[in-house]
Design an enzyme around this catalytic site. Structure first.
Site, PDB file in Angstrom:
ATOM      1  N   PRO A   1       6.812  -1.711 -14.405  1.00  0.00           N
ATOM      2  CA  PRO A   1       6.347  -0.676 -13.776  1.00  0.00           C
ATOM      3  C   PRO A   1       4.930  -0.889 -13.146  1.00  0.00           C
ATOM      4  CG  PRO A   1       6.180  -0.213 -15.837  1.00  0.00           C
ATOM      5  CD  PRO A   1       6.928  -1.399 -15.778  1.00  0.00           C
ATOM      6  N   GLY A   2       4.609  -0.235 -11.840  1.00  0.00           N
ATOM      7  CA  GLY A   2       3.224  -0.272 -11.362  1.00  0.00           C
ATOM      8  C   GLY A   2       2.782   1.100 -10.890  1.00  0.00           C
ATOM      9  N   ARG A   3       3.657   1.689  -9.915  1.00  0.00           N
ATOM     10  CA  ARG A   3       3.271   2.676  -9.199  1.00  0.00           C
ATOM     11  C   ARG A   3       3.391   4.110 -10.261  1.00  0.00           C
ATOM     12  NH1 ARG A   3       4.403   3.317  -3.550  1.00  0.00           N
ATOM     13  NH2 ARG A   3       5.553   1.771  -3.812  1.00  0.00           N
TER      14      ARG A   3
ATOM     15  N   TYR B   1       2.874   2.267   6.289  1.00  0.00           N
ATOM     16  CA  TYR B   1       4.063   2.823   5.758  1.00  0.00           C
ATOM     17  C   TYR B   1       4.493   3.917   6.462  1.00  0.00           C
ATOM     18  CZ  TYR B   1       3.672  -0.687   2.320  1.00  0.00           C
ATOM     19  OH  TYR B   1       3.352  -1.932   1.451  1.00  0.00           O
TER      20      TYR B   1
ATOM     21  N   CYS C   1     -11.866   2.629  14.864  1.00  0.00           N
ATOM     22  CA  CYS C   1     -11.472   2.752  16.320  1.00  0.00           C
ATOM     23  C   CYS C   1     -10.126   2.340  16.241  1.00  0.00           C
ATOM     24  CB  CYS C   1     -12.497   2.022  17.084  1.00  0.00           C
ATOM     25  SG  CYS C   1     -14.064   2.523  17.169  1.00  0.00           S
ATOM     26  N   GLU C   2      -9.281   2.772  16.025  1.00  0.00           N
ATOM     27  CA  GLU C   2      -7.709   2.692  15.835  1.00  0.00           C
ATOM     28  C   GLU C   2      -7.000   4.165  15.871  1.00  0.00           C
ATOM     29  OE1 GLU C   2      -6.136  -0.328  15.893  1.00  0.00           O
ATOM     30  OE2 GLU C   2      -7.292  -1.857  15.362  1.00  0.00           O
TER      31      GLU C   2
END
Length: 421
Positions: free
Chosen positions: A276-278, A318, A346-347
Site C-alpha cells: 500500500p502507498g496511497r 488525471y 502560464c498554462e
C-alpha cells in the site's frame, strides 16, 4: 480518518495550527501527520494479523526520508521502483531484507546495487529482465530471489492511467504464459524462484477486482507447485483507494481487504506481502497555499493561489479531485460562492478546480488541499523555475521542516555554462 481538524475556528495538524506553520515556512508547503501515517500503517498490519506477512510501503507515493524512517521504525518494508528509491530506503535505515524491487525497466546498474546492498526479492516483469538479472547475480557470485509478476487481465475499474492489470497494460507477464516463464526462470542458475507477484492498479474502490485477481493467483500457485516450484511468497501489490471527497462512498477498509485475502489465499500457507502507498500516506498530508488574488472574470470568479500545478500535478494530469478548505473555518451558515481555483503558471491546465463552491475569500487567506500526502511532493517539479515547496512533519504539538525550500541561487547554480559561452 486523519488528524487535520478545525479547533476554535482554525485548521490544525494534530496539535499545531496550520497558520503557525505557514508563518514559519511560508507558502505553499506540504504538511504530514505522524499520527495519521502511524494509524494507517497499523491498520494494514493488523488486517493481516495471524498470517505470515509484510506490509511494504509503496515509496512512489511519498519518498521523504522522515516518512520512510517513521514507517520503517514501525516495521514496514519498502516497495521501490528505481535505484534512487532503493538508495533512499537504505538511507532511511530500512534493511535490504525488507526491500522489494518492482518495475518494468530495472537496469543492470540498479540490479547490481540491490544485489550488493541486500534485497528481499526482485519482482521480475519480463524474460529479458530475467536473463539480465541472472547474469548480474552470477557475476557477483550470488543468487537473486525473484517473484514473477503476472498480469491477470482483470479490469480494476479505476482511472486508465493507473490501471496495471489488463492485458493491454505494460506490466507483468500474461498469466496464460506464466507456467512456461516460470520454467525458464527455474533453468537460470542466477535466480531463485520464491513466489508470485500481482498488482492490478491504484485507487481501487471495490474488492471484487482484487478477489478476481487473487483467485487466479491461487490457482496458479497450485499449478506451479505441482510442477515443482517452491512457491512460498505471494506479493499482492497495493491499490486500495482513499476517499478524495467527504461525500464519496468510503472505499473498503483494510480489515475488509485482509478478510478477503484470508478467504482467497489463506489456505495456501504462503507468506503474504502487500504494497500500500496511497492509503497510508494520502490522507496523512495537506498542501497549504495562499490566495494571491481574487479575480472577477466575465462569467466566473477566480481564486489565484501561490500553489501551482508544478507543486500538485494530480488535477492537471488525471483530472483528480482534492477537497480544498479554508484554513480559517467559516461561520455556520456562511454563503458559498463558486470559484475557479487556479495557480500562477502560464498554462490553462494550471487549474485545480472549476466552479468549486467556497466561502468568500480574499488575498492573503490560506487554503488547504486535503488528501495530498500521496503523489503530491513526489511528482512535483520546478517548472517555471519555481522552487520545490517545503515538506513539514507534525508530531503532536511539534513540527519540523523535513525538506527545505530551495533558494533561487540553489536552482540557478545547478546549471553549468560551458566555457565557450
Amino acid at each position: 480518518m486523519d488528524h487535520f481538524l478545525y479547533r476554535d475556528g482554525a485548521l490544525y495538524a494534530e496539535d499545531v495550527a496550520i497558520s503557525e506553520i505557514a508563518a514559519a515556512v511560508g507558502t505553499p508547503f506540504y504538511v504530514y501527520s505522524t499520527a495519521t501515517l502511524t494509524r494507517h500503517f497499523r491498520l494494514f498490519d493488523e488486517a493481516l494479523a495471524g498470517m505470515d506477512h509484510l506490509v511494504c510501503f509503496a515509496m512512489k507515493s511519498n519518498s521523504n526520508q522522515a516518512v520512510l524512517k517513521l514507517l520503517g521504525d514501525l516495521g514496514a518494508g519498502m516497495d521501490v521502483v528505481s535505484g534512487g528509491e532503493y538508495a533512499r530506503a537504505k538511507a532511511a535505515g530500512v534493511p535490504g531484507d525488507r526491500i522489494v524491487f518492482s518495475g518494468v525497466g530495472k537496469t543492470r546498474a540498479e540490479m547490481d546495487m540491490a544485489l550488493k546492498g541486500g534485497i528481499r526479492q526482485f519482482n521480475v516483469e519480463s524474460e529479458p529482465e530475467m536473463m539480465v538479472l541472472s547474469e548480474a547475480a552470477l557475476a557477483l557470485g550470488t543468487v537473486a530471489p525473484i517473484t514473477i509478476r503476472v498480469n491477470p487481465d482483470v479490469d480494476a475499474k479505476t482511472h486508465e492511467k493507473i490501471s496495471t492489470g489488463k492485458k493491454g497494460d505494460k506490466f507483468g507477464i500474461p498469466i496464460s504464459r506464466a507456467r512456461e516463464v516460470y520454467a525458464l526462470a527455474a533453468s537460470l542458475k542466477g535466480l531463485e524462484v520464491i513466489g508470485i507477484d500481482v498488482h492490478i492498479g491504484s485507487q481501487l474502490t471495490q474488492l471484487e477486482p482484487f478477489e478476481l485477481a487473487y483467485k487466479k493467483v491461487a490457482e496458479l500457485t497450485k499449478q506451479l507447485r505441482a510442477e515443482g516450484h517452491n512457491i512460498r511468497r505471494l506479493d499482492l501489490g497495493g491499490g486500495l483507494g482513499i476517499p478524495y471527497t467527504r461525500s464519496n462512498d468510503a472505499p473498503p477498509l483494510p480489515s475488509q481487504y485482509g478478510q478477503m485475502v484470508r478467504q482467497t489465499l489463506g489456505d495456501l500457507g504462503c507468506e503474504i506481502e502487500i504494497e500500500p502507498g496511497r492509503l497510508i500516506s494520502g490522507n496523512a498530508g495537506l498542501m497549504v497555499s495562499k490566495v494571491i488574488y481574487v479575480k472577477s472574470g466575465e462569467d466566473r470568479d477566480f481564486l489565484i493561489l501561490d500553489g501551482a500545478m508544478n507543486d500538485l500535478v494530480r488535477p492537471a494530469m488525471y483530472g483528480a479531485h482534492h477537497d480544498i478548505v479554508p484554513v480559517i473555518e467559516p461561520a455556520a451558515g456562511t454563503e458559498q460562492h463558486p470559484y475557479d481555483i487556479v495557480g500562477p503558471i502560464c498554462e490553462s491546465g494550471d487549474t485545480f478546480a472549476k466552479a468549486r463552491t467556497m466561502p468568500p475569500l480574499q488575498s492573503g487567506d490560506l487554503v488547504a488541499f486535503r488528501s495530498a500526502g500521496a503523489y503530491g511532493a513526489v511528482m512535483s517539479s520546478e517548472y517555471n523555475s519555481r522552487p520545490l515547496i517545503p515538506e513539514v512533519l507534525v508530531n503532536g504539538d511539534q513540527f519540523a521542516v523535513i525538506r527545505a525550500r530551495p533558494t533561487f541561487d540553489d536552482l540557478i547554480n545547478r546549471d553549468t555554462i560551458p566555457e565557450w559561452l
